[in-house]
Motif scaffolding. Structure first.
Motif, PDB file in Angstrom:
ATOM      1  N   TYR A 124      -8.903  -5.554  22.943  1.00  0.00           N
ATOM      2  CA  TYR A 124      -7.965  -4.584  23.523  1.00  0.00           C
ATOM      3  C   TYR A 124      -6.552  -4.996  23.132  1.00  0.00           C
ATOM      4  CZ  TYR A 124      -4.851  -2.876  27.280  1.00  0.00           C
ATOM      5  OH  TYR A 124      -3.811  -2.335  27.997  1.00  0.00           O
ATOM      6  N   ALA A 125      -5.712  -4.016  22.800  1.00  0.00           N
ATOM      7  CA  ALA A 125      -4.302  -4.288  22.519  1.00  0.00           C
ATOM      8  C   ALA A 125      -3.453  -3.154  23.068  1.00  0.00           C
ATOM      9  CB  ALA A 125      -4.066  -4.447  21.015  1.00  0.00           C
ATOM     10  N   VAL A 126      -2.318  -3.508  23.646  1.00  0.00           N
ATOM     11  CA  VAL A 126      -1.377  -2.499  24.130  1.00  0.00           C
ATOM     12  C   VAL A 126       0.035  -2.939  23.761  1.00  0.00           C
ATOM     13  CG1 VAL A 126      -1.154  -3.577  26.423  1.00  0.00           C
ATOM     14  CG2 VAL A 126      -0.562  -1.155  26.127  1.00  0.00           C
ATOM     15  N   THR A 127       0.840  -1.970  23.340  1.00  0.00           N
ATOM     16  CA  THR A 127       2.273  -2.201  23.165  1.00  0.00           C
ATOM     17  C   THR A 127       3.009  -1.177  24.004  1.00  0.00           C
ATOM     18  OG1 THR A 127       2.370  -0.761  21.207  1.00  0.00           O
ATOM     19  CG2 THR A 127       2.024  -3.110  20.834  1.00  0.00           C
ATOM     20  N   GLU A 128       4.125  -1.600  24.562  1.00  0.00           N
ATOM     21  CA  GLU A 128       4.937  -0.726  25.402  1.00  0.00           C
ATOM     22  C   GLU A 128       6.389  -0.814  24.944  1.00  0.00           C
ATOM     23  OE1 GLU A 128       4.237  -2.193  29.321  1.00  0.00           O
ATOM     24  OE2 GLU A 128       2.268  -1.258  29.476  1.00  0.00           O
ATOM     25  N   THR A 129       6.988   0.350  24.708  1.00  0.00           N
ATOM     26  CA  THR A 129       8.398   0.393  24.363  1.00  0.00           C
ATOM     27  C   THR A 129       9.146   1.127  25.473  1.00  0.00           C
ATOM     28  OG1 THR A 129       8.119   2.440  23.091  1.00  0.00           O
ATOM     29  CG2 THR A 129       7.939   0.364  21.883  1.00  0.00           C
TER      30      THR A 129
END
Length: 280
Positions: free
Chosen positions: A39-44
Motif C-alpha cells: 500500500y502507498a499513499v501520498t498527500e499534497t
C-alpha cells in the motif's frame, strides 16, 4: 498543520455491511489463501507534498470467509524522498497482535457494526501509531466493498452494470484526530469482466467532513468541508483475490474554523490523496 489522514470511511463501510451474501460468482467471495501487497499513499496540501505512507501487508482469507490484514512493514515520509520505518514501542507491539516478523493484525471481515462504526481499540489498539492505523483504514475499504451486501456488488452481472447504495457515516477519535464524515450514498460499477479479471469502480457521493486535529499538546485545529473520492478495484475473476486497487481521485476542500473569522473569509485547505495497492 498536520495533514489529513482520513480513516477513509472505512468506516462505517463495514458497519453498514451486514453478513456476506451467497456468491454465485467467484469474484464476490475470495477463496481461502494468503496474498502479499504494498500500500502507498501520498498527500499534497495546497500543492505541496505533506505526507506519505508505505505499508507491506498480506490479506489472509480463512476457510470460513474471514479476512485479516497482516501488517508486515510500515514506512512514512515527510518529503516523498526520505522514508523511515514506523516505530512501534515493544509494549504496544504486543497489543497489536503482530504476525510472525510483522507489526499488527486487523480483522477486515466480518466486523461487528459497533466496532466498524467507531474504529476503536477492538479494531486496532489505540497505541497503534498513525503510520499503521491510517493505511489500515484505506485497506479496510478495499476488503469490504465486494464482500458487503450493502454495496450491491452482487447485482453487477455484466460490464457497464451499476448499483446504488445508501448514505453512511464514519466517526473516530484517535491518533491525534477526531473525524466525522458522511457520504450521501454512492454507486458501484462493473467496469469490465472476463474470465480472468473483474474491475469495479466504487464511487461515493461527495461527503461532508468535520475534522479536529491535535498536532501538538494544547494545540487544536478545526476544519470542515467536503471530500470526493473513488477507488478502482481489480479482482481475479476465478478466485476473488484482489489484484490491485487505486484511487481514481480523492480531493478534500476544507476551511479552517477560526474564532471571529466569517466562514467566507476562512483560510482554505485543498488536499489531494493518491492511494495505490499493488502485489509485492
Amino acid at each position: 498543520m498536520k495533514t489529513i489522514k482520513r480513516a477513509a470511511l472505512a468506516l462505517s463501510l463495514a458497519a453498514m455491511a451486514g453478513p456476506a451474501l451467497a456468491a454465485p460468482r467467484p469474484w464476490l467471495k475470495p477463496a481461502p489463501g494468503r496474498h502479499a501487497y504494498r500500500y502507498a499513499v501520498t498527500e499534497t496540501v495546497n500543492g505541496g507534498f505533506q505526507q506519505g505512507y508505505r505499508t507491506d501487508f498480506d490479506f489472509v482469507v480463512g476457510r470460513d470467509g474471514a479476512i485479516d490484514a497482516l501488517v508486515m512493514a510500515a514506512e512514512e515520509s515527510r518529503d516523498g524522498k526520505t522514508w523511515t520505518r514506523v516505530a512501534v514501542p515493544a509494549d504496544c507491539l504486543t497489543k497489536l497482535n503482530p504476525p510472525k516478523g510483522g507489526l499488527a493484525t486487523a480483522r477486515m471481515w466480518p466486523l461487528p457494526p459497533d466496532v466498524a462504526k467507531t474504529m476503536d481499540s477492538r479494531f486496532l489498539d489505540a497505541c497503534a501509531p498513525p503510520g499503521i492505523f491510517f493505511p489500515i483504514t484505506d485497506i479496510l475499504n478495499v476488503a469490504v466493498i465486494p464482500t458487503s451486501g450493502r454495496f450491491g456488488v452482487e447485482k453487477l452481472k455484466k460490464a457497464g452494470d451499476t448499483a446504488a447504495y445508501p448514505a453512511f457515516t464514519a466517526h473516530f477519535d484517535r491518533a491525534g484526530e477526531t473525524l466525522t464524515e458522511t457520504a450521501h450514498g454512492g454507486e458501484v460499477k462493473l467496469v469490465s469482466l472476463d474470465r480472468r479479471t473483474a474491475v469495479i469502480d466504487w464511487s461515493p457521493a461527495p461527503a461532508d467532513l468535520d475534522l479536529t486535529e491535535h498536532p501538538s499538546p494544547g494545540q487544536t485545529v478545526n476544519l470542515s468541508g467536503t471530500e470526493h473520492w473513488a477507488f478502482r478495484l481489480e479482482f481475479d475473476a476465478r478466485t476473488g483475490a484482489l489484484l490491485r486497487a487505486r484511487t481514481t481521485y480523492d480531493d478534500l476542500d476544507l476551511k479552517v474554523k477560526l474564532d471571529g473569522v466569517p466562514a467566507d473569509k476562512a483560510p482554505r485547505v485543498a488536499i489531494k490523496r493518491s492511494v495505490t495497492i499493488e502485489p509485492r
